[in-house]
Design a protein around this motif. Structure first.
Motif, mmCIF file in Angstrom:
data_model
loop_
_atom_site.group_PDB
_atom_site.id
_atom_site.type_symbol
_atom_site.label_atom_id
_atom_site.label_comp_id
_atom_site.label_asym_id
_atom_site.label_seq_id
_atom_site.Cartn_x
_atom_site.Cartn_y
_atom_site.Cartn_z
ATOM 1 N N THR A 149 -6.079 -9.033 -4.099
ATOM 2 C CA THR A 149 -5.121 -7.651 -5.003
ATOM 3 C C THR A 149 -3.909 -8.991 -5.861
ATOM 4 O OG1 THR A 149 -5.341 -6.054 -4.262
ATOM 5 C CG2 THR A 149 -3.527 -6.177 -5.859
ATOM 6 N N ILE A 150 -4.100 -9.523 -6.819
ATOM 7 C CA ILE A 150 -2.358 -10.090 -7.563
ATOM 8 C C ILE A 150 -1.709 -9.266 -7.354
ATOM 9 C CG2 ILE A 150 -2.147 -12.243 -8.778
ATOM 10 C CD1 ILE A 150 -3.571 -13.807 -6.595
ATOM 11 N N LEU A 151 -0.450 -9.663 -7.840
ATOM 12 C CA LEU A 151 0.373 -8.538 -8.062
ATOM 13 C C LEU A 151 1.074 -9.419 -8.706
ATOM 14 C CD1 LEU A 151 1.905 -6.834 -4.642
ATOM 15 C CD2 LEU A 151 0.260 -6.096 -6.140
ATOM 16 N N VAL A 152 1.628 -8.501 -10.342
ATOM 17 C CA VAL A 152 1.557 -9.297 -11.399
ATOM 18 C C VAL A 152 2.835 -8.178 -12.243
ATOM 19 C CG1 VAL A 152 1.045 -10.422 -13.309
ATOM 20 C CG2 VAL A 152 -0.505 -9.869 -11.764
ATOM 21 N N GLY A 153 4.028 -8.912 -11.587
ATOM 22 C CA GLY A 153 5.438 -8.170 -12.356
ATOM 23 C C GLY A 153 6.245 -8.603 -13.519
ATOM 24 N N HIS A 154 6.821 -8.230 -14.543
ATOM 25 C CA HIS A 154 7.499 -8.469 -15.205
ATOM 26 C C HIS A 154 9.234 -8.025 -14.966
ATOM 27 C CE1 HIS A 154 9.377 -8.471 -19.347
ATOM 28 N NE2 HIS A 154 9.034 -10.220 -19.028
ATOM 29 N N SER A 155 9.529 -8.897 -14.843
ATOM 30 C CA SER A 155 11.323 -8.771 -14.839
ATOM 31 C C SER A 155 11.184 -8.088 -13.653
ATOM 32 C CB SER A 155 11.815 -8.010 -15.681
ATOM 33 O OG SER A 155 12.821 -7.686 -16.031
ATOM 34 N N MET A 156 11.933 -6.797 -13.564
ATOM 35 C CA MET A 156 12.041 -6.151 -12.642
ATOM 36 C C MET A 156 10.855 -5.884 -11.327
ATOM 37 S SD MET A 156 14.916 -5.479 -11.249
ATOM 38 C CE MET A 156 14.841 -3.834 -10.232
ATOM 39 N N GLY A 157 10.106 -6.187 -12.071
ATOM 40 C CA GLY A 157 8.181 -5.740 -11.708
ATOM 41 C C GLY A 157 8.012 -6.438 -10.591
ATOM 42 N N GLY A 158 8.344 -7.536 -11.074
ATOM 43 C CA GLY A 158 7.851 -9.144 -9.911
ATOM 44 C C GLY A 158 8.749 -8.896 -8.547
ATOM 45 N N ILE A 159 10.083 -8.027 -8.622
ATOM 46 C CA ILE A 159 11.065 -7.785 -7.335
ATOM 47 C C ILE A 159 10.092 -6.417 -6.838
ATOM 48 C CG2 ILE A 159 12.451 -6.470 -6.717
ATOM 49 C CD1 ILE A 159 14.353 -8.470 -8.604
ATOM 50 N N VAL A 160 9.581 -5.383 -7.617
ATOM 51 C CA VAL A 160 8.662 -4.796 -7.307
ATOM 52 C C VAL A 160 7.351 -4.715 -6.371
ATOM 53 C CG1 VAL A 160 6.938 -2.284 -7.611
ATOM 54 C CG2 VAL A 160 9.633 -2.792 -8.673
ATOM 55 N N ALA A 161 6.335 -6.171 -6.832
ATOM 56 C CA ALA A 161 5.876 -6.606 -6.177
ATOM 57 C C ALA A 161 5.995 -7.556 -5.032
ATOM 58 C CB ALA A 161 5.193 -7.566 -7.399
ATOM 59 N N ALA A 162 7.339 -7.886 -5.147
ATOM 60 C CA ALA A 162 7.628 -9.059 -3.792
ATOM 61 C C ALA A 162 7.609 -7.874 -2.966
ATOM 62 C CB ALA A 162 8.595 -10.059 -3.927
ATOM 63 N N ASP A 163 8.355 -7.208 -2.887
ATOM 64 C CA ASP A 163 8.971 -6.332 -2.087
ATOM 65 C C ASP A 163 7.854 -5.199 -1.252
ATOM 66 O OD1 ASP A 163 11.368 -6.728 -2.414
ATOM 67 O OD2 ASP A 163 12.638 -5.065 -2.404
ATOM 68 N N THR A 164 6.654 -5.300 -2.255
ATOM 69 C CA THR A 164 5.374 -4.680 -1.642
ATOM 70 C C THR A 164 4.487 -4.935 -0.989
ATOM 71 O OG1 THR A 164 5.399 -2.633 -3.858
ATOM 72 C CG2 THR A 164 3.464 -3.540 -2.240
#
Length: 389
Positions: free
Chosen positions: A89-104
């Motif tokens: 999986t590649i987690l692709v996050g915009h703005s705060m979505g990138g923090i959700v992705a990193a923390d996941t």
């Protein structure tokens, strides 16, 4: 064994299903062309409430992602999804979505959350290479991993203040006539201060003779008032009036991580270690204003902040900077506008360069032994939406 690469898109604060526009399918097609031996899927995490505890949001997303990956592993008849996964999986996050992705990604590889971790940093030895789901990379778009740039406030505060001040002024006369008291607008008439850039709760249209009038009275009397950023006026929401400031507090709790400098640095350090030790791709494509961003030099608040690096995000230093790439928007007039317009070609002349940069990163991260070992039918056209997976 047939291999699948899942591009999972996560929106940011107050985002939704329209955050990425047509970008997910566009990027999927580009990556599929560059990685023909495997199947490329694109899926968007359904709209979620960007409020409350960030760690709970991350946990919910992880559970959702696990279910999707399990379904794909079953479909691929993978004998051992943890030891030899058929899906990455590649987690692709915009703005705060990138923090959700990193923390996941950090949660999956270390079973620790940034927000709840008592230690000052996550040690490399704590990372678990047998992760499930297997995160091939975290691709962020304009994610403020180190906080939001001060220029966002400095360049936008004047406009935010004027919009809110006008709305409060309209309410002040009504309150004075009924209660004979000084309102918020009266008290701050000569005190020009920037307002907080908080998004307002959703508002429903109401007849002028009904709630609209009562809403103005309640607001002027000191009821629940939220001041929205991005030029939106101050207003009252009928359904939220009994909740008081809990609505505001709940949203502030979600974005509160942006005000925790130590945790911000800890997250960046941990992601860098994850990138170096487990070969998990990580990048942040951040917006930078171009030709349309001209600082005024007339002594105003806007003119007091001048610089050729007008970005939405604070930028890192040293080796982390190598993983961040600028995405210039020559049409945007301010940082917030560039931030919101990343995935829309008509508002972002650099859209196609952005897509190409994202494609190159994903192909680079995925061109490995796992990719080369893929067998079975090649798939060149395959896309799914969040309600189909």
């Amino acid at each position: 064994m047939k291999k699948t690469l899942l591009l999972c898109f996560i929106h940011g604060f107050k985002g939704g299903d329209d955050t990425f526009g047509e970008f997910p399918e566009h990027l999927r097609a580009l990556v599929q062309n560059g990685l023909p031996k495997i199947r490329i899927l694109a899926v968007q995490y359904p709209k979620f409430e960007t409020q409350g505890d960030l760690t709970k949001c991350v946990s919910k997303f992880r559970e959702w992602l696990q279910e999707k990956i399990i379904d794909l592993e079953v479909e691929n008849a993978a004998p051992s999804p943890t030891i030899d996964p058929s899906v990455r999986t590649i987690l692709v996050g915009h703005s705060m979505g990138g923090i959700v992705a990193a923390d996941t990604a950090l949660l999956i590889t270390s079973d620790k959350m940034i927000e709840s971790s008592e230690s000052s940093e996550i040690e490399p030895s704590q990372h678990n290479s047998l992760m499930f789901p297997y995160i091939q990379g975290v691709l962020a778009f304009d994610t403020p991993y180190l906080g939001i740039s001060p220029g966002v406030v400095a360049h936008g505060a004047e406009g935010h203040y004027n919009a809110a001040s006008s709305a409060f002024t309209q309410l002040s006369g009504l309150a004075t006539a009924i209660w004979g008291t000084e309102t918020v607008a009266d008290a701050s008439k000569d005190k020009k201060k920037p307002v907080a850039a908080l998004p307002a709760p959703p508002v429903k249209e109401a007849p002028a003779s009904g709630w609209a009038k009562w809403g103005k009275i309640a607001a002027a009397a000191g009821g629940v008032v939220a001041v929205a950023g991005a030029g939106t006026a101050a207003f009252v929401n009928r359904d939220k009036i009994t909740e008081g400031w809990s609505w505001v507090g709940s949203h502030l709790e979600f974005v509160g991580c942006l005000m925790q400098g130590e945790n911000l640095r800890k997250r960046v350090t941990a992601m860098m270690e994850l990138h170096e030790n487990l070969d998990v791709g990580w990048a942040n494509l951040y917006t930078r204003l171009g030709k349309q961003a001209v600082s005024k030099n007339d002594g105003s608040m806007v003119g007091s902040v001048i610089g050729n690096q007008r970005t939405f995000c604070n930028l890192p230093k040293k080796k982390v900077r190598e993983l961040w790439q600028e995405a210039i928007n020559d049409a945007a007039h301010d940082e917030t506008g560039a931030h919101m317009a990343m995935f829309y070609p008509k508002d972002n002349p650099g859209y196609y360069d952005l897509a190409d940069a994202a494609k190159k990163l994903i192909i680079e991260w995925t061109s490995n032994d796992w990719y080369e070992s893929s067998t079975g039918d090649e798939t060149t056209t395959f896309s799914i939406q969040h309600d189909e997976l």
